[in-house]
Design a protein around this motif. Structure first.
Motif, mmCIF file in Angstrom:
data_model
loop_
_atom_site.group_PDB
_atom_site.id
_atom_site.type_symbol
_atom_site.label_atom_id
_atom_site.label_comp_id
_atom_site.label_asym_id
_atom_site.label_seq_id
_atom_site.Cartn_x
_atom_site.Cartn_y
_atom_site.Cartn_z
ATOM 1 N N LEU A 89 -1.986 11.495 13.213
ATOM 2 C CA LEU A 89 -0.961 10.886 14.058
ATOM 3 C C LEU A 89 -0.867 9.374 13.867
ATOM 4 O O LEU A 89 0.223 8.803 13.929
ATOM 5 C CB LEU A 89 -1.237 11.226 15.521
ATOM 6 N N GLU A 90 -2.010 8.718 13.661
ATOM 7 C CA GLU A 90 -1.973 7.264 13.468
ATOM 8 C C GLU A 90 -1.218 6.902 12.181
ATOM 9 O O GLU A 90 -0.423 5.959 12.154
ATOM 10 C CB GLU A 90 -3.408 6.694 13.421
ATOM 11 N N LYS A 91 -1.467 7.674 11.122
ATOM 12 C CA LYS A 91 -0.769 7.444 9.854
ATOM 13 C C LYS A 91 0.719 7.724 10.011
ATOM 14 O O LYS A 91 1.575 6.996 9.476
ATOM 15 C CB LYS A 91 -1.364 8.354 8.768
ATOM 16 N N ALA A 92 1.050 8.766 10.762
ATOM 17 C CA ALA A 92 2.458 9.091 11.025
ATOM 18 C C ALA A 92 3.130 7.949 11.777
ATOM 19 O O ALA A 92 4.281 7.579 11.474
ATOM 20 C CB ALA A 92 2.559 10.389 11.829
ATOM 21 N N MET A 93 2.417 7.373 12.748
ATOM 22 C CA MET A 93 2.969 6.252 13.520
ATOM 23 C C MET A 93 3.167 5.025 12.635
ATOM 24 O O MET A 93 4.109 4.253 12.849
ATOM 25 C CB MET A 93 2.053 5.909 14.698
ATOM 26 N N GLU A 94 2.289 4.848 11.640
ATOM 27 C CA GLU A 94 2.455 3.711 10.727
ATOM 28 C C GLU A 94 3.784 3.804 9.981
ATOM 29 O O GLU A 94 4.530 2.824 9.877
ATOM 30 C CB GLU A 94 1.303 3.684 9.709
ATOM 31 N N TRP A 95 4.100 4.995 9.454
ATOM 32 C CA TRP A 95 5.368 5.168 8.739
ATOM 33 C C TRP A 95 6.555 5.098 9.696
ATOM 34 O O TRP A 95 7.617 4.579 9.338
ATOM 35 C CB TRP A 95 5.375 6.495 7.976
ATOM 36 N N PHE A 96 6.357 5.604 10.904
ATOM 37 C CA PHE A 96 7.417 5.537 11.915
ATOM 38 C C PHE A 96 7.740 4.078 12.239
ATOM 39 O O PHE A 96 8.912 3.674 12.289
ATOM 40 C CB PHE A 96 6.956 6.285 13.170
ATOM 41 N N ASN A 97 6.705 3.276 12.452
ATOM 42 C CA ASN A 97 6.905 1.853 12.749
ATOM 43 C C ASN A 97 7.502 1.117 11.553
ATOM 44 O O ASN A 97 8.319 0.203 11.717
ATOM 45 C CB ASN A 97 5.574 1.207 13.158
ATOM 46 N N PHE A 98 7.097 1.509 10.336
ATOM 47 C CA PHE A 98 7.669 0.920 9.121
ATOM 48 C C PHE A 98 9.188 1.134 9.101
ATOM 49 O O PHE A 98 9.956 0.220 8.791
ATOM 50 C CB PHE A 98 7.027 1.543 7.883
ATOM 51 N N CYS A 99 9.603 2.360 9.427
ATOM 52 C CA CYS A 99 11.041 2.675 9.438
ATOM 53 C C CYS A 99 11.769 1.889 10.524
ATOM 54 O O CYS A 99 12.880 1.391 10.317
ATOM 55 C CB CYS A 99 11.256 4.171 9.655
ATOM 56 N N ARG A 100 11.126 1.764 11.702
ATOM 57 C CA ARG A 100 11.762 1.022 12.804
ATOM 58 C C ARG A 100 11.945 -0.452 12.449
ATOM 59 O O ARG A 100 12.926 -1.073 12.865
ATOM 60 C CB ARG A 100 10.910 1.142 14.068
ATOM 61 N N GLU A 101 10.991 -0.985 11.694
ATOM 62 C CA GLU A 101 11.044 -2.413 11.359
ATOM 63 C C GLU A 101 11.899 -2.703 10.129
ATOM 64 O O GLU A 101 12.208 -3.856 9.844
ATOM 65 C CB GLU A 101 9.618 -2.934 11.132
ATOM 66 N N SER A 102 12.255 -1.658 9.387
ATOM 67 C CA SER A 102 13.087 -1.842 8.192
ATOM 68 C C SER A 102 14.496 -1.333 8.481
ATOM 69 O O SER A 102 14.893 -1.189 9.632
ATOM 70 C CB SER A 102 12.470 -1.102 6.998
ATOM 71 N N THR A 103 15.239 -1.070 7.433
ATOM 72 C CA THR A 103 16.636 -0.647 7.604
ATOM 73 C C THR A 103 16.786 0.875 7.647
ATOM 74 O O THR A 103 17.903 1.390 7.687
ATOM 75 C CB THR A 103 17.498 -1.194 6.448
#
Length: 456
Positions: A214-228
């Motif tokens: 879940l932590e790794k999933a949240m990392e990619w989720f946050n990456f998407c939120r912070e990018s386009t």
């Protein structure tokens, strides 16, 4: 412009101008594009029987495309076979691609693969879209390794993959529980210069959630939120489901609230994931509140929604409410699945309502729902809970009503007792006449009851 096309055709014939092969093919193509496939078929027949013009590969491809367009797959295959039998022409890459597209749209993935192999054997150039369809079909069919082999063949022939192909493979490996291979492909995709889109990232987040990372999933989720990269409901649904299954219900609930605040509309999958999390955590009031909110928001309750709420109600010993909800579901015309009945029957059996469980099972048969393992599941759950007397009572009821062959019920009981760790009772049943033998009381013959198994 079909009417104008036909007018020109008639005028040309009236002027004594004999149509060429190109003219015939143009006419057929126009008719097929306008979905006048029957008319195109007549033109094709005229080419075969009138004049010196004979159908070529383009003619066959056009008619095959028409048949596929209107769902006449069998006719398309027949034309393909007829084309193969002719000595003066053979199917080309367009013929194969058209049929592969047709079979793919009908989820006949084996046929797609067979046509692909035939193209390989004939040494034909395989279009990139044909590779995409074959790989996509294998992935949908749960065969990602076979899909990966096709990708390797594609690359070896100098044809690059694309984002859609890699996304299909990543998703299929993830659904098969092979998270490591999915992430290897994700890294390979980026290394080859492809930019993942929101669908790819959504698949990756879901894959990591299913694997419990879940932590790794949240990392990619946050990456998407912070990018386009656009973050949609799929991202949130995957995370809510992942956190819910991990027992981190408050975090799942927080994500649900955040999603709603951002103006995203939760779908039934998203609601079900959070309802299930509340139910498994014993927070039945919150689960029911969300169930009611779901209806107010215009999101349909699915059979899975009812199943998880009924299961949660029985877990909290709210048996009457669970039965009422089942009846509501039936009244709304929602057909139960085997899983729904299993949850309902388990709750009924554990609350001692065996007769009602059997009655509901009988009522499901006329609507086509016949859970094959229903009696086995009910006896198993009682034995697992240590309620051997109840299990014997249920077994007797099944035999008395003629719902199962006595010998099969006996086998089910033996296996259930063994699995529940009560080998002594299982052995006693093996060496007894219970279920299949009879005792005589004067002139009266009675079947030996399962309940005698517990007699001293």
């Amino acid at each position: 412009m079909v009417e104008e096309l036909l007018w020109v055709w008639r005028f040309m014939r009236e002027c004594g101008v004999e149509p060429s092969l190109v003219s015939y093919n143009c006419l057929m193509d126009g008719l097929v594009n306008a979905a006048f496939v029957d008319s195109a078929e007549k033109v094709f027949e005229a080419m075969e029987t009138q004049g010196d013009v004979r159908p070529d590969a383009v003619s066959y491809n056009t008619l095959i495309k028409g048949y596929c367009k209107v769902g006449k797959t069998q006719k398309a295959v027949e034309k393909f076979e007829e084309m193969q039998q002719r000595k003066d022409l053979a199917p080309d890459k367009i013929t194969y691609l058209t049929l592969i597209q047709c079979h793919y749209s009908e989820c006949r993935f084996y046929e797609c693969l067979a046509l692909y192999h035939e193209m390989e054997e004939r040494g034909l150039e395989i279009p990139p879209h044909a590779y995409s369809l074959v790989i996509g079909g294998l992935c949908k069919d749960g065969k990602p390794f076979e899909g990966l082999i096709v990708l390797e063949n594609m690359v070896r022939r100098g044809c690059r993959g694309n984002v859609a192909i890699y996304t299909s493979l990543i998703d299929s490996f993830a659904k098969n529980g092979n998270e490591d291979q999915a992430m290897v492909l994700f890294d390979r995709m980026k290394n080859e210069g492809f930019t993942p889109d929101e669908v790819t990232y959504g698949v990756v987040v879901n894959c990591l959630c299913k694997a419990g990372k879940l932590e790794k999933a949240m990392e990619w989720f946050n990456f998407c939120r912070e990018s386009t990269v656009p973050v949609n409901v799929v991202f949130y649904s995957s995370l809510i489901d992942g956190f819910g299954k991990a027992g981190r219900v408050d975090e799942a609930n927080k994500l649900f609230s955040e999603m709603v605040e951002k103006g995203l509309v939760p779908d039934s999958y998203c609601y079900n994931a959070l309802i299930d999390a509340f139910g498994k955590a014993g927070r039945i009031d919150e689960a029911c509140a969300l169930f009611n909110k779901m209806e107010k928001e215009g999101c349909d309750h699915t059979i899975y929604t009812y199943t998880i709420v009924i299961d949660a109600l029985f877990r909290k010993h709210k048996n009457e409410e669970a039965i009422k909800l089942w009846n509501t579901m039936i009244d709304k015309g929602i057909t139960p699945t085997a899983a729904a009945f299993r949850a309902f029957a388990t709750g009924l059996c554990l609350s001692g309502k065996f007769a009602l469980a059997c009655k509901v099972l009988d009522e499901l048969a006329p609507v086509g729902v016949i859970p094959e393992m229903a009696h086995e599941d009910m006896i198993n759950v009682l034995c697992k809970a240590g309620r051997f007397r109840h299990a014997c009572k249920l077994a007797d009821g099944i035999v008395d009503r003629g719902r199962e062959i006595p010998g099969r019920v006996r086998t089910i009981m033996i296996n259930a007792l063994r699995k529940a760790g009560n080998a002594d009772l299982a052995l006693k049943l093996v060496h007894s006449k219970i279920g299949i033998g009879y005792d005589r009381f004067g002139s009266i013959k009675r079947r030996v009851k399962f309940q005698t198994l517990l007699d001293p």
